[in-house]
Design a protein around this motif. Structure first.
Motif, PDB file in Angstrom:
ATOM      1  N   CYS A 121      34.379  33.872  36.667  1.00  0.00           N
ATOM      2  CA  CYS A 121      35.219  32.798  37.257  1.00  0.00           C
ATOM      3  C   CYS A 121      35.047  31.577  36.417  1.00  0.00           C
ATOM      4  CB  CYS A 121      34.651  32.202  38.518  1.00  0.00           C
ATOM      5  SG  CYS A 121      36.408  30.960  39.387  1.00  0.00           S
ATOM      6  N   ALA A 122      36.577  31.300  35.544  1.00  0.00           N
ATOM      7  CA  ALA A 122      36.667  30.016  34.680  1.00  0.00           C
ATOM      8  C   ALA A 122      36.991  28.703  35.553  1.00  0.00           C
ATOM      9  CB  ALA A 122      38.007  30.587  33.563  1.00  0.00           C
ATOM     10  N   VAL A 123      37.082  27.926  35.038  1.00  0.00           N
ATOM     11  CA  VAL A 123      37.346  26.468  36.174  1.00  0.00           C
ATOM     12  C   VAL A 123      37.949  25.534  34.746  1.00  0.00           C
ATOM     13  CG1 VAL A 123      36.900  24.304  37.286  1.00  0.00           C
ATOM     14  CG2 VAL A 123      35.624  26.404  37.931  1.00  0.00           C
ATOM     15  N   ILE A 124      39.236  25.422  34.710  1.00  0.00           N
ATOM     16  CA  ILE A 124      39.980  24.619  33.721  1.00  0.00           C
ATOM     17  C   ILE A 124      40.110  23.007  34.590  1.00  0.00           C
ATOM     18  CG2 ILE A 124      42.058  24.581  33.034  1.00  0.00           C
ATOM     19  CD1 ILE A 124      42.201  27.548  32.769  1.00  0.00           C
ATOM     20  N   GLU A 125      39.686  22.317  34.311  1.00  0.00           N
ATOM     21  CA  GLU A 125      39.545  20.830  34.660  1.00  0.00           C
ATOM     22  C   GLU A 125      40.985  20.165  33.648  1.00  0.00           C
ATOM     23  OE1 GLU A 125      37.509  19.222  36.892  1.00  0.00           O
ATOM     24  OE2 GLU A 125      35.879  20.602  37.203  1.00  0.00           O
ATOM     25  N   VAL A 126      41.853  20.089  34.134  1.00  0.00           N
ATOM     26  CA  VAL A 126      43.186  19.274  33.449  1.00  0.00           C
ATOM     27  C   VAL A 126      42.811  18.170  33.181  1.00  0.00           C
ATOM     28  CG1 VAL A 126      45.657  19.257  33.479  1.00  0.00           C
ATOM     29  CG2 VAL A 126      44.459  20.899  35.121  1.00  0.00           C
ATOM     30  N   ASP A 127      41.868  17.248  33.322  1.00  0.00           N
ATOM     31  CA  ASP A 127      41.529  16.242  32.829  1.00  0.00           C
ATOM     32  C   ASP A 127      40.947  16.321  31.731  1.00  0.00           C
ATOM     33  OD1 ASP A 127      43.276  14.618  35.043  1.00  0.00           O
ATOM     34  OD2 ASP A 127      40.961  14.343  35.566  1.00  0.00           O
ATOM     35  N   ASP A 128      40.117  17.042  31.488  1.00  0.00           N
ATOM     36  CA  ASP A 128      39.477  17.218  30.123  1.00  0.00           C
ATOM     37  C   ASP A 128      40.421  18.101  28.967  1.00  0.00           C
ATOM     38  OD1 ASP A 128      36.979  16.561  31.733  1.00  0.00           O
ATOM     39  OD2 ASP A 128      36.697  18.994  31.854  1.00  0.00           O
ATOM     40  N   VAL A 129      41.690  19.018  29.486  1.00  0.00           N
ATOM     41  CA  VAL A 129      42.419  19.010  28.650  1.00  0.00           C
ATOM     42  C   VAL A 129      42.796  17.952  28.130  1.00  0.00           C
ATOM     43  CG1 VAL A 129      44.530  21.083  28.429  1.00  0.00           C
ATOM     44  CG2 VAL A 129      42.493  21.317  30.100  1.00  0.00           C
ATOM     45  N   ARG A 130      43.642  17.598  28.614  1.00  0.00           N
ATOM     46  CA  ARG A 130      44.468  15.717  28.527  1.00  0.00           C
ATOM     47  C   ARG A 130      43.240  15.258  27.868  1.00  0.00           C
ATOM     48  NH1 ARG A 130      46.713  16.321  34.059  1.00  0.00           N
ATOM     49  NH2 ARG A 130      48.025  16.983  34.262  1.00  0.00           N
ATOM     50  N   GLN A 131      42.405  15.464  28.094  1.00  0.00           N
ATOM     51  CA  GLN A 131      41.764  13.970  27.469  1.00  0.00           C
ATOM     52  C   GLN A 131      41.456  14.775  25.579  1.00  0.00           C
ATOM     53  OE1 GLN A 131      38.538  13.575  29.832  1.00  0.00           O
ATOM     54  NE2 GLN A 131      39.625  12.290  30.734  1.00  0.00           N
ATOM     55  N   LEU A 132      41.695  16.111  25.244  1.00  0.00           N
ATOM     56  CA  LEU A 132      41.645  16.687  23.709  1.00  0.00           C
ATOM     57  C   LEU A 132      42.790  15.618  23.030  1.00  0.00           C
ATOM     58  CD1 LEU A 132      42.074  20.145  25.111  1.00  0.00           C
ATOM     59  CD2 LEU A 132      39.445  19.219  24.014  1.00  0.00           C
ATOM     60  N   VAL A 133      43.881  14.993  23.728  1.00  0.00           N
ATOM     61  CA  VAL A 133      44.432  14.218  23.063  1.00  0.00           C
ATOM     62  C   VAL A 133      43.217  12.788  22.748  1.00  0.00           C
ATOM     63  CG1 VAL A 133      46.322  12.718  22.478  1.00  0.00           C
ATOM     64  CG2 VAL A 133      46.627  15.133  23.786  1.00  0.00           C
TER      65      VAL A 133
ATOM     66  N   PRO B 123      41.706  11.265  43.431  1.00  0.00           N
ATOM     67  CA  PRO B 123      40.791  11.623  42.447  1.00  0.00           C
ATOM     68  C   PRO B 123      39.131  11.761  43.725  1.00  0.00           C
ATOM     69  CG  PRO B 123      41.924   9.780  41.591  1.00  0.00           C
ATOM     70  CD  PRO B 123      42.737   9.970  43.138  1.00  0.00           C
ATOM     71  N   ALA B 124      38.183  11.838  43.498  1.00  0.00           N
ATOM     72  CA  ALA B 124      36.944  12.657  44.590  1.00  0.00           C
ATOM     73  C   ALA B 124      36.730  12.741  45.763  1.00  0.00           C
ATOM     74  CB  ALA B 124      36.798  10.382  45.011  1.00  0.00           C
ATOM     75  N   VAL B 125      38.410  13.916  45.263  1.00  0.00           N
ATOM     76  CA  VAL B 125      38.137  14.788  47.020  1.00  0.00           C
ATOM     77  C   VAL B 125      37.310  15.330  46.876  1.00  0.00           C
ATOM     78  CG1 VAL B 125      40.436  16.011  46.778  1.00  0.00           C
ATOM     79  CG2 VAL B 125      39.818  15.284  48.804  1.00  0.00           C
ATOM     80  N   GLY B 126      37.087  15.987  45.952  1.00  0.00           N
ATOM     81  CA  GLY B 126      36.237  17.408  45.769  1.00  0.00           C
ATOM     82  C   GLY B 126      36.785  18.535  44.974  1.00  0.00           C
ATOM     83  N   LYS B 127      37.390  18.648  44.629  1.00  0.00           N
ATOM     84  CA  LYS B 127      38.268  19.140  43.474  1.00  0.00           C
ATOM     85  C   LYS B 127      37.017  19.712  42.572  1.00  0.00           C
ATOM     86  CE  LYS B 127      41.353  16.865  41.635  1.00  0.00           C
ATOM     87  NZ  LYS B 127      41.100  15.283  42.500  1.00  0.00           N
ATOM     88  N   SER B 128      36.866  19.296  41.744  1.00  0.00           N
ATOM     89  CA  SER B 128      35.258  19.795  40.731  1.00  0.00           C
ATOM     90  C   SER B 128      34.379  20.590  41.516  1.00  0.00           C
ATOM     91  CB  SER B 128      35.064  18.603  39.704  1.00  0.00           C
ATOM     92  OG  SER B 128      36.433  18.067  39.288  1.00  0.00           O
ATOM     93  N   ALA B 129      34.063  19.876  42.227  1.00  0.00           N
ATOM     94  CA  ALA B 129      32.682  20.556  42.804  1.00  0.00           C
ATOM     95  C   ALA B 129      32.550  21.609  44.008  1.00  0.00           C
ATOM     96  CB  ALA B 129      31.799  19.335  43.979  1.00  0.00           C
ATOM     97  N   THR B 130      34.647  21.623  44.513  1.00  0.00           N
ATOM     98  CA  THR B 130      34.266  22.910  45.383  1.00  0.00           C
ATOM     99  C   THR B 130      34.533  24.403  43.479  1.00  0.00           C
ATOM    100  OG1 THR B 130      35.649  21.992  46.979  1.00  0.00           O
ATOM    101  CG2 THR B 130      36.659  23.995  46.403  1.00  0.00           C
ATOM    102  N   ALA B 131      35.500  23.228  43.202  1.00  0.00           N
ATOM    103  CA  ALA B 131      36.052  24.484  41.837  1.00  0.00           C
ATOM    104  C   ALA B 131      34.403  24.874  41.162  1.00  0.00           C
ATOM    105  CB  ALA B 131      36.420  24.267  41.075  1.00  0.00           C
ATOM    106  N   SER B 132      33.163  23.812  41.269  1.00  0.00           N
ATOM    107  CA  SER B 132      32.800  24.717  41.343  1.00  0.00           C
ATOM    108  C   SER B 132      31.368  25.444  41.637  1.00  0.00           C
ATOM    109  CB  SER B 132      31.157  23.916  40.484  1.00  0.00           C
ATOM    110  OG  SER B 132      31.755  22.822  39.191  1.00  0.00           O
ATOM    111  N   GLY B 133      31.076  25.048  43.107  1.00  0.00           N
ATOM    112  CA  GLY B 133      31.543  26.094  44.060  1.00  0.00           C
ATOM    113  C   GLY B 133      31.595  27.267  44.367  1.00  0.00           C
ATOM    114  N   LEU B 134      33.341  27.546  44.086  1.00  0.00           N
ATOM    115  CA  LEU B 134      34.177  28.779  44.038  1.00  0.00           C
ATOM    116  C   LEU B 134      33.244  29.664  43.006  1.00  0.00           C
ATOM    117  CD1 LEU B 134      36.841  27.429  44.928  1.00  0.00           C
ATOM    118  CD2 LEU B 134      35.775  28.883  46.336  1.00  0.00           C
ATOM    119  N   ALA B 135      32.951  28.818  41.595  1.00  0.00           N
ATOM    120  CA  ALA B 135      32.931  29.818  40.142  1.00  0.00           C
ATOM    121  C   ALA B 135      31.602  30.328  40.331  1.00  0.00           C
ATOM    122  CB  ALA B 135      32.950  29.071  39.482  1.00  0.00           C
TER     123      ALA B 135
END
Length: 186
Positions: free
Chosen positions: A33-45, A15-27
């Protein structure tokens, strides 16, 4: 470079290493480009949700999150959309990503504990301090066998994005294909 030639990129790390921010910058640097945040997918339950550290049900839902993220990634890539997946990846979930997304490129982002704590202080908190520490300890003690590990402790987000993008494009340019790994249940 045409986004259809890019392999799916999995950005791993605690957590907080910069995955989401890096993914947004890449996109932002690619035409599609699509960004799939697996935490968001898991929170669908919403009813009966369990975190990966909450016993057998949590592990089942962790695997379900990976499977659903991979299904989304396959659909996006089939439509010519580059894909970046972000997840706190374990060796067993990375094996599942490799099984379900042949040719996936996995990059493991790491940073010093004081840096991830600093970064965590700049965003909403979703984990307890104990959960945050546990996830980072697990990531350090049993890191996923990623294709590249990047220490992002002393780099700006801009440099972090550039480092990951260069490695991702290099993998695509060389026709890189991930080695096959036997799937292990977490």
């Amino acid at each position: 470079m045409n986004s259809t030639v890019l392999p799916v990129l999995v950005l791993a790390g605690g957590p907080a290493v910069g995955k989401s921010a890096t993914a947004s910058g890449l996109a932002a640097s690619l035409p599609r480009c699509a960004v799939i945040e697996v935490d968001d997918v898991r929170q669908l339950v919403r009813s009966g949700a369990a975190a990966p550290w909450e016993g057998e049900e949590g592990l089942r839902q962790q695997v379900l999150g990976v499977r659903n993220a991979c299904a989304l990634a396959r659909e996006f890539t089939a439509a010519g959309v580059a894909v970046v997946v972000t997840d706190v990846v374990t060796p067993s979930t990375l094996a599942l990503y490799r099984e379900l997304l042949p040719g996936v490129v996995a990059m493991h982002l790491v940073a010093a504990p004081e840096e991830v704590r600093r970064r965590a202080g700049t965003r909403p908190v979703y984990l307890t301090d104990a959960q945050f520490a546990m996830l980072h300890a697990q990531d350090e003690e049993n890191p996923p066998p990623a294709d590249a590990q990047l220490d992002v402790t002393d780099v700006s987000l801009e440099v972090q994005v550039r480092m990951v993008r260069q490695a991702w494009l290099a993998a695509a340019a060389h026709g890189w294909t991930a080695p096959r790994h036997d799937h292990q249940n977490p």
